[in-house]
Design a protein around this motif. Structure first.
Motif, PDB file in Angstrom:
ATOM      1  N   PHE A 184      14.510 -42.718  26.540  1.00 14.59           N
ATOM      2  CA  PHE A 184      13.537 -42.894  27.609  1.00 14.59           C
ATOM      3  C   PHE A 184      12.203 -42.319  27.165  1.00 14.59           C
ATOM      4  N   TYR A 185      11.125 -42.903  27.701  1.00 14.03           N
ATOM      5  CA  TYR A 185       9.768 -42.481  27.361  1.00 14.03           C
ATOM      6  C   TYR A 185       9.231 -41.492  28.388  1.00 14.03           C
ATOM      7  N   TRP A 186       8.543 -40.495  27.872  1.00  9.27           N
ATOM      8  CA  TRP A 186       7.784 -39.555  28.677  1.00  9.27           C
ATOM      9  C   TRP A 186       6.410 -39.455  28.027  1.00  9.27           C
ATOM     10  N   GLY A 187       5.478 -40.260  28.521  1.00  4.52           N
ATOM     11  CA  GLY A 187       4.183 -40.356  27.872  1.00  4.52           C
ATOM     12  C   GLY A 187       4.305 -41.038  26.522  1.00  4.52           C
ATOM     13  N   LYS A 188       3.785 -40.388  25.479  1.00  2.00           N
ATOM     14  CA  LYS A 188       3.857 -40.924  24.127  1.00  2.00           C
ATOM     15  C   LYS A 188       5.153 -40.575  23.410  1.00  2.00           C
ATOM     16  N   ASN A 190       9.336 -40.373  22.976  1.00  3.10           N
ATOM     17  CA  ASN A 190      10.589 -41.039  23.295  1.00  3.10           C
ATOM     18  C   ASN A 190      11.745 -40.117  22.911  1.00  3.10           C
ATOM     19  N   PHE A 191      12.571 -39.736  23.887  1.00  9.36           N
ATOM     20  CA  PHE A 191      13.764 -38.941  23.637  1.00  9.36           C
ATOM     21  C   PHE A 191      14.957 -39.895  23.577  1.00  9.36           C
ATOM     22  N   PHE A 192      15.787 -39.784  22.542  1.00  4.63           N
ATOM     23  CA  PHE A 192      16.840 -40.780  22.373  1.00  4.63           C
ATOM     24  C   PHE A 192      18.140 -40.152  21.875  1.00  4.63           C
ATOM     25  N   LEU A 193      19.209 -40.911  22.085  1.00  2.98           N
ATOM     26  CA  LEU A 193      20.541 -40.595  21.593  1.00  2.98           C
ATOM     27  C   LEU A 193      21.103 -41.872  20.995  1.00  2.98           C
ATOM     28  N   GLY A 194      21.747 -41.764  19.826  1.00  2.00           N
ATOM     29  CA  GLY A 194      22.211 -42.983  19.179  1.00  2.00           C
ATOM     30  C   GLY A 194      23.433 -42.788  18.303  1.00  2.00           C
ATOM     31  N   TYR A 195      23.805 -43.880  17.671  1.00  3.92           N
ATOM     32  CA  TYR A 195      24.961 -43.914  16.766  1.00  3.92           C
ATOM     33  C   TYR A 195      24.531 -44.594  15.475  1.00  3.92           C
ATOM     34  N   ARG A 196      24.941 -44.013  14.336  1.00  4.56           N
ATOM     35  CA  ARG A 196      24.615 -44.607  13.044  1.00  4.56           C
ATOM     36  C   ARG A 196      25.861 -44.720  12.182  1.00  4.56           C
ATOM     37  N   TYR A 197      25.982 -45.876  11.536  1.00  7.90           N
ATOM     38  CA  TYR A 197      27.091 -46.128  10.616  1.00  7.90           C
ATOM     39  C   TYR A 197      26.514 -46.481   9.254  1.00  7.90           C
ATOM     40  N   LEU A 198      26.931 -45.748   8.234  1.00  9.98           N
ATOM     41  CA  LEU A 198      26.471 -45.963   6.871  1.00  9.98           C
ATOM     42  C   LEU A 198      27.619 -45.638   5.935  1.00  9.98           C
TER      43      LEU A 198
END
Length: 216
Positions: A184-188, A190-198
């Motif tokens: 989600f954005y708060w001004g400029k 962006n706070f995020f949560l994710g998943y990465r596969y490598l």
């Protein structure tokens, strides 16, 4: 297997695009043709793009996150992207991981350099094609090439989705680099949560990561 993954990704993009139309009006890039990325998405009823006052607008993004797979494998990620006129750009990504196994510590450093020749934008989403090089440092140093895409969607204030997938040829064989985030954005910011596969011959990563991204 790869065809199933592509089918799922395409269906996911269509689903998100369809859902976004339920919340927001349609939009097309008509005259004027000069557009730029919004520094603070969702502010003043502006989403991803807005009209540009000049033809030489630059957009910068800086991202940092913490990767966690287990107590024995974790690390940091840093990404910097520079876009010109919202359509072409360059990107640099660094992933530094530490693996602990029976009191033996192994460090991995993965560098990625991208050129973004094509971006298909709208006011609420952007689809980027990426071409680049990857460089992995461990006990041995290996390099290879990569190509893929990145899709960003802003469906409804203040939510944002980002999906990235790459086909990489490194260490003598192909593999895939998949990353999905929700934030989600708060001004400029962006706070995020994710998943990465490598998954490479030398490194296997499948876990969550959380962090922040800033627009400049």
């Amino acid at each position: 297997m790869f065809k199933k993954i592509l089918t799922f990704i395409f269906s996911f993009i269509v689903f998100l695009s369809t859902m976004s139309k339920a919340f927001i009006p349609t939009f097309s890039l008509e005259e004027p043709t000069e557009w730029q990325y919004v520094k603070s998405p969702y502010k003043n009823n502006k989403f991803l793009l807005e009209e540009s006052d000049n033809g030489s607008y630059w957009h910068f993004e800086a991202l940092t996150s913490y990767h966690y797979q287990s107590q024995s494998l974790n690390g940091i990620n840093f990404d910097c992207k520079i876009k010109h006129k919202a359509f072409t750009g360059t990107e640099f990504n660094y992933v530094g991981l530490t693996k602990k196994n029976n009191n033996v510590i192994t460090k991995y450093k993965l560098y990625s350099f991208y050129y973004i020749p094509v971006t298909i934008p709208s006011q609420y989403s952007a689809f980027e094609i990426k071409l680049g090089l990857k460089h992995l440092e461990q006990d041995e140093i290996t390099s290879g090439y990569t190509f893929g895409f990145n899709y960003q969607l802003l469906p409804k204030r203040p939510v944002t989705f980002n999906l990235s997938m790459e086909h990489v040829y490194l260490d003598g064989r192909p593999f895939y680099d998949f990353d999905w985030t929700c934030g989600f954005y708060w001004g400029k910011v962006n706070f995020f949560l994710g998943y990465r596969y490598l998954n490479t011959k030398a490194l296997s990563l499948s876990g969550t990561h959380t962090g922040i991204k800033c627009n400049f």
